[in-house]
Design an enzyme around this catalytic site. Structure first.
Site, PDB file in Angstrom:
ATOM      1  N   ASP A  67     -25.105   6.993  55.083  1.00  0.00           N
ATOM      2  CA  ASP A  67     -24.048   6.154  55.648  1.00  0.00           C
ATOM      3  C   ASP A  67     -24.541   5.241  56.768  1.00  0.00           C
ATOM      4  O   ASP A  67     -25.667   5.374  57.249  1.00  0.00           O
ATOM      5  CB  ASP A  67     -22.875   7.028  56.134  1.00  0.00           C
ATOM      6  CG  ASP A  67     -23.344   8.309  56.835  1.00  0.00           C
ATOM      7  OD1 ASP A  67     -24.505   8.349  57.282  1.00  0.00           O
ATOM      8  OD2 ASP A  67     -22.553   9.249  56.931  1.00  0.00           O
ATOM      9  N   ASP A 136     -14.341  17.927  60.897  1.00  0.00           N
ATOM     10  CA  ASP A 136     -13.191  17.957  59.979  1.00  0.00           C
ATOM     11  C   ASP A 136     -13.623  18.287  58.542  1.00  0.00           C
ATOM     12  O   ASP A 136     -12.848  18.164  57.610  1.00  0.00           O
ATOM     13  CB  ASP A 136     -12.451  16.607  60.012  1.00  0.00           C
ATOM     14  CG  ASP A 136     -13.356  15.434  59.641  1.00  0.00           C
ATOM     15  OD1 ASP A 136     -14.550  15.651  59.318  1.00  0.00           O
ATOM     16  OD2 ASP A 136     -12.860  14.287  59.659  1.00  0.00           O
ATOM     17  N   HIS A 138     -16.078  16.708  56.897  1.00  0.00           N
ATOM     18  CA  HIS A 138     -16.605  15.562  56.135  1.00  0.00           C
ATOM     19  C   HIS A 138     -18.076  15.761  55.790  1.00  0.00           C
ATOM     20  O   HIS A 138     -18.813  16.450  56.496  1.00  0.00           O
ATOM     21  CB  HIS A 138     -16.347  14.222  56.846  1.00  0.00           C
ATOM     22  CG  HIS A 138     -17.132  13.987  58.097  1.00  0.00           C
ATOM     23  ND1 HIS A 138     -16.570  13.481  59.252  1.00  0.00           N
ATOM     24  CD2 HIS A 138     -18.449  14.156  58.396  1.00  0.00           C
ATOM     25  CE1 HIS A 138     -17.501  13.356  60.174  1.00  0.00           C
ATOM     26  NE2 HIS A 138     -18.646  13.754  59.684  1.00  0.00           N
ATOM     27  N   GLU A 143     -14.182  11.302  54.631  1.00  0.00           N
ATOM     28  CA  GLU A 143     -13.221  11.972  55.505  1.00  0.00           C
ATOM     29  C   GLU A 143     -12.136  12.670  54.678  1.00  0.00           C
ATOM     30  O   GLU A 143     -11.930  12.334  53.507  1.00  0.00           O
ATOM     31  CB  GLU A 143     -12.560  10.932  56.420  1.00  0.00           C
ATOM     32  CG  GLU A 143     -13.518  10.212  57.364  1.00  0.00           C
ATOM     33  CD  GLU A 143     -13.953  11.059  58.559  1.00  0.00           C
ATOM     34  OE1 GLU A 143     -13.929  12.303  58.474  1.00  0.00           O
ATOM     35  OE2 GLU A 143     -14.329  10.464  59.576  1.00  0.00           O
TER      36      GLU A 143
HETATM   37  C1  F6R Z   1     -24.420  11.546  59.175  1.00  0.00           C
HETATM   38  C2  F6R Z   1     -23.341  12.089  58.381  1.00  0.00           C
HETATM   39  C3  F6R Z   1     -22.301  12.988  58.970  1.00  0.00           C
HETATM   40  C4  F6R Z   1     -22.854  14.073  59.892  1.00  0.00           C
HETATM   41  C5  F6R Z   1     -21.725  14.915  60.464  1.00  0.00           C
HETATM   42  C6  F6R Z   1     -22.234  15.999  61.390  1.00  0.00           C
HETATM   43  O1  F6R Z   1     -25.258  10.720  58.364  1.00  0.00           O
HETATM   44  O2  F6R Z   1     -23.286  11.780  57.251  1.00  0.00           O
HETATM   45  O3  F6R Z   1     -21.595  13.604  57.916  1.00  0.00           O
HETATM   46  O4  F6R Z   1     -23.743  14.883  59.159  1.00  0.00           O
HETATM   47  O5  F6R Z   1     -20.838  14.097  61.145  1.00  0.00           O
HETATM   48  O6  F6R Z   1     -22.804  15.402  62.502  1.00  0.00           O
HETATM   49  P1  F6R Z   1     -23.550  16.260  63.606  1.00  0.00           P
HETATM   50  O7  F6R Z   1     -24.745  16.832  62.961  1.00  0.00           O
HETATM   51  O8  F6R Z   1     -23.895  15.256  64.677  1.00  0.00           O
HETATM   52  O9  F6R Z   1     -22.587  17.299  64.069  1.00  0.00           O
END
Ligand code: F6R
Length: 236
Positions: A67, A136, A138, A143
């Site tokens: 992403d 959440d 994701h 989302e």
């Molecule tokens: C990042 C991504 C997100 C993160 C998620 C957890 O490329 O795709 O899904 O993996 O938001 O983020 P952290 O590891 O910072 O808690």
């Protein structure tokens, strides 16, 4: 699903890097699906160390990231292209033209998403997809929603994601409200999924995702449909 629990983030990161290194050594031309955020930082540190000290080479591999924030150029310190440069690409021998991150500044984001999917299909999916999980539930920036979206798409970030990611920006107001994210098809196309996460809150989400119903309200639950998922979780 295979679940491994570790005491420390360092131990978890070493295990994740070990799994990636094993694929790189067996098939140097492999295709790696990569993630950003806090969870994979230790994995990238360990991969960089293996490159430096053990000669692990990325010279023939291709990477495809999950992403990117809409509107942020790769030169912005909080863009995911910049993150990848900082934490991995600049520290190993990867060829930049073999690294793919959605272009957050594309004039036509829908066309950028379609091109991203076309490339992923041409590549035949990734050999391994590294994932984190959001507060959440994701994965990528898919989302919670009424439906799962298969394609790479532009998404409105959930308020909880904006709040969680504000720790990387000066203020919450600076966090982009939209992102481009690989969809569920791209993620599930991967031959192997490796999810890394830390702490009790993430543990609860993981338990819900893998023991409850498969629902777009908890996006990570779709991973129940994949036949090769490994979750690495650390207490700290
Ligand atoms: C990042 C991504 C997100 C993160 C998620 C957890 O490329 O795709 O899904 O993996 O938001 O983020 P952290 O590891 O910072 O808690």
């Amino acid at each position: 699903m295979e679940f491994h629990s570790f005491k420390t983030f360092e131990e978890m990161s070493a295990a994740a890097a070990g799994a990636i290194a094993k694929i790189l050594r067996a098939r140097p031309e492999c295709i790696l699906g990569l993630a950003t955020g806090s969870s994979p930082v230790g994995t990238y540190d360990e991969l960089a160390r293996m490159h430096r000290e053990e000669g692990l080479s990325f010279a023939r591999c291709t990477t495809v990231n999950l992403d990117e924030y809409l509107g942020l150029p790769g030169t912005h310190p909080e863009s995911y292209r910049f993150f990848m440069e900082k934490h991995l690409f600049s520290r190993v021998d990867i060829r930049r033209e073999r690294t793919f991150v959605p272009d957050g500044t594309a004039a036509d984001p829908a066309a950028e998403c379609a091109a991203y999917d076309a490339r992923l299909e041409r590549l035949g999916g990734t050999d391994l997809q590294l994932l984190g999980i959001g507060p959440d539930g994701h994965i990528g920036f898919n989302e919670p929603d009424d439906v799962f979206t298969p394609q790479t798409h532009v998404v409105d970030l959930a308020p909880s994601t904006i709040e969680a990611n504000s720790r990387f920006f000066e203020s919450e107001a600076d966090v982009p409200r939209k992102a481009l994210t690989m969809g569920m098809r791209g993620i599930l196309l991967s031959r192997r999924i490796l999810l890394v996460a830390s702490g009790p809150a993430k543990r609860k989400r993981i338990d819900e995702a893998f023991s409850g119903p498969v629902t777009p309200r908890l996006p990570a639950s779709i991973l129940q449909l994949h036949r090769d998922v490994t979750v690495l979780w650390s207490e700290d």
